[in-house]
Design a protein around this motif. Structure first.
Motif, mmCIF file in Angstrom:
data_model
loop_
_atom_site.group_PDB
_atom_site.id
_atom_site.type_symbol
_atom_site.label_atom_id
_atom_site.label_comp_id
_atom_site.label_asym_id
_atom_site.label_seq_id
_atom_site.Cartn_x
_atom_site.Cartn_y
_atom_site.Cartn_z
ATOM 1 N N CYS A 72 15.726 2.653 -15.200
ATOM 2 C CA CYS A 72 15.715 2.485 -13.747
ATOM 3 C C CYS A 72 15.853 3.836 -13.045
ATOM 4 C CB CYS A 72 16.828 1.538 -13.311
ATOM 5 S SG CYS A 72 16.535 -0.187 -13.752
ATOM 6 N N LYS A 73 16.737 4.690 -13.550
ATOM 7 C CA LYS A 73 16.893 6.036 -12.959
ATOM 8 C C LYS A 73 15.600 6.830 -13.090
ATOM 9 C CE LYS A 73 21.858 6.316 -13.644
ATOM 10 N NZ LYS A 73 22.953 6.866 -14.423
ATOM 11 N N GLN A 74 14.950 6.742 -14.252
ATOM 12 C CA GLN A 74 13.679 7.444 -14.444
ATOM 13 C C GLN A 74 12.620 6.903 -13.483
ATOM 14 O OE1 GLN A 74 13.518 6.582 -18.668
ATOM 15 N NE2 GLN A 74 13.753 8.760 -19.166
ATOM 16 N N SER A 75 12.584 5.601 -13.281
ATOM 17 C CA SER A 75 11.623 4.999 -12.360
ATOM 18 C C SER A 75 11.883 5.426 -10.926
ATOM 19 C CB SER A 75 11.667 3.473 -12.455
ATOM 20 O OG SER A 75 11.182 3.044 -13.695
ATOM 21 N N GLY A 76 13.145 5.659 -10.597
ATOM 22 C CA GLY A 76 13.501 6.082 -9.251
ATOM 23 C C GLY A 76 12.939 7.435 -8.874
ATOM 24 N N LYS A 77 12.538 8.224 -9.852
ATOM 25 C CA LYS A 77 11.955 9.542 -9.588
ATOM 26 C C LYS A 77 10.474 9.471 -9.232
ATOM 27 C CE LYS A 77 15.148 11.768 -12.789
ATOM 28 N NZ LYS A 77 15.277 12.478 -14.069
ATOM 29 N N ILE A 78 9.879 8.307 -9.441
ATOM 30 C CA ILE A 78 8.451 8.134 -9.175
ATOM 31 C C ILE A 78 8.249 7.833 -7.692
ATOM 32 C CG2 ILE A 78 6.406 6.743 -9.708
ATOM 33 C CD1 ILE A 78 7.471 8.467 -12.055
ATOM 34 N N ALA A 79 7.405 8.634 -7.056
ATOM 35 C CA ALA A 79 7.097 8.411 -5.645
ATOM 36 C C ALA A 79 6.153 7.226 -5.507
ATOM 37 C CB ALA A 79 6.456 9.656 -5.053
ATOM 38 N N VAL A 80 6.485 6.320 -4.620
ATOM 39 C CA VAL A 80 5.633 5.159 -4.369
ATOM 40 C C VAL A 80 4.482 5.625 -3.484
ATOM 41 C CG1 VAL A 80 5.521 2.874 -3.320
ATOM 42 C CG2 VAL A 80 7.544 3.547 -4.612
ATOM 43 N N GLU A 81 3.261 5.460 -4.001
ATOM 44 C CA GLU A 81 2.089 5.974 -3.312
ATOM 45 C C GLU A 81 1.505 4.984 -2.315
ATOM 46 O OE1 GLU A 81 -0.469 7.283 -6.509
ATOM 47 O OE2 GLU A 81 1.223 8.307 -7.451
ATOM 48 N N SER A 82 1.750 3.698 -2.524
ATOM 49 C CA SER A 82 1.237 2.674 -1.615
ATOM 50 C C SER A 82 2.016 1.391 -1.835
ATOM 51 C CB SER A 82 -0.255 2.434 -1.871
ATOM 52 O OG SER A 82 -0.435 1.683 -3.053
ATOM 53 N N ASP A 83 1.681 0.376 -1.041
ATOM 54 C CA ASP A 83 2.344 -0.915 -1.226
ATOM 55 C C ASP A 83 1.802 -1.644 -2.458
ATOM 56 O OD1 ASP A 83 -0.142 -1.462 -0.118
ATOM 57 O OD2 ASP A 83 0.589 -3.092 1.155
ATOM 58 N N LYS A 84 0.846 -1.025 -3.141
ATOM 59 C CA LYS A 84 0.325 -1.591 -4.391
ATOM 60 C C LYS A 84 0.730 -0.729 -5.583
ATOM 61 C CE LYS A 84 -3.365 -4.196 -2.350
ATOM 62 N NZ LYS A 84 -4.732 -4.627 -2.449
ATOM 63 N N THR A 85 1.842 -0.029 -5.436
ATOM 64 C CA THR A 85 2.433 0.749 -6.522
ATOM 65 C C THR A 85 3.637 -0.022 -7.036
ATOM 66 O OG1 THR A 85 1.729 2.844 -5.555
ATOM 67 C CG2 THR A 85 3.511 2.942 -7.157
#
Length: 165
Positions: A72-85
């Motif tokens: 979950c912490k690793q996923s939190g580093k990913i920038a959400v690019e759109s509402d389909k991310t």
């Protein structure tokens, strides 16, 4: 059994990479294009949908929470690019149920599937349900879902008769 061979803390990176490949193939078969050049284990795209996947293999039920939080912490580093991310955590739980599932001599596929599913539900899911709920609530802004998987070779009791024909 594998769980008695593979202990917590053992270096198991080749199997971890194989699990990432397994998830990638699964998504590829669903029509996604796979990319390994990102911060996360798997990036799958299909049209304007992007799925980021963190893949974890837990070696015991005691390692579940630690690996879940890490993913979950690793996923939190990913920038959400759109509402389909979407950001998912894929967790291989086979080592947690393997001791209760015999790997051979099932009479039919239905009994095989029922045995594995019952052990997953009773031996794993019931144990981690509260932790999953807690972690899900803590990381609800950075994770869209969890996928628990288990893969192994199981044999039907009549397979040797079929193969010897």
């Amino acid at each position: 059994m594998l769980s008695s061979i593979v202990k917590d803390g053992d270096q198991d990176q080749p199997r971890d990479f194989l699990y990432e490949l397994l998830i990638s193939v699964w998504l590829y078969d669903l029509g996604y294009t796979i990319d390994f050049d990102k911060e996360t284990d798997v990036v799958a795209t299909k049209g304007d949908i992007i799925v980021y996947g963190e893949c974890k293999r837990i070696k015991s039920i005691n390692g579940y929470e630690k690996n879940d939080r890490k993913a979950c912490k690793q996923s939190g580093k990913i920038a959400v690019e759109s509402d389909k991310t979407y950001r998912f955590v894929f967790i291989d739980v086979w080592n947690c149920i393997s001791e209760q599932v015999k790997t051979f001599e099932y009479n039919n596929i239905i009994s095989m599937v029922n045995c594995v599913n019952d052990n997953y539900k009773n031996c794993f899911f019931e144990f981690i349900k509260t932790t999953l709920e807690t972690v899900s609530n803590e990381y609800k802004d950075v994770i869209d879902g969890f996928a628990f998987t288990y893969n192994c070779c199981l044999w039907l009791s009549n397979v040797l008769n079929i193969l010897s024909r």
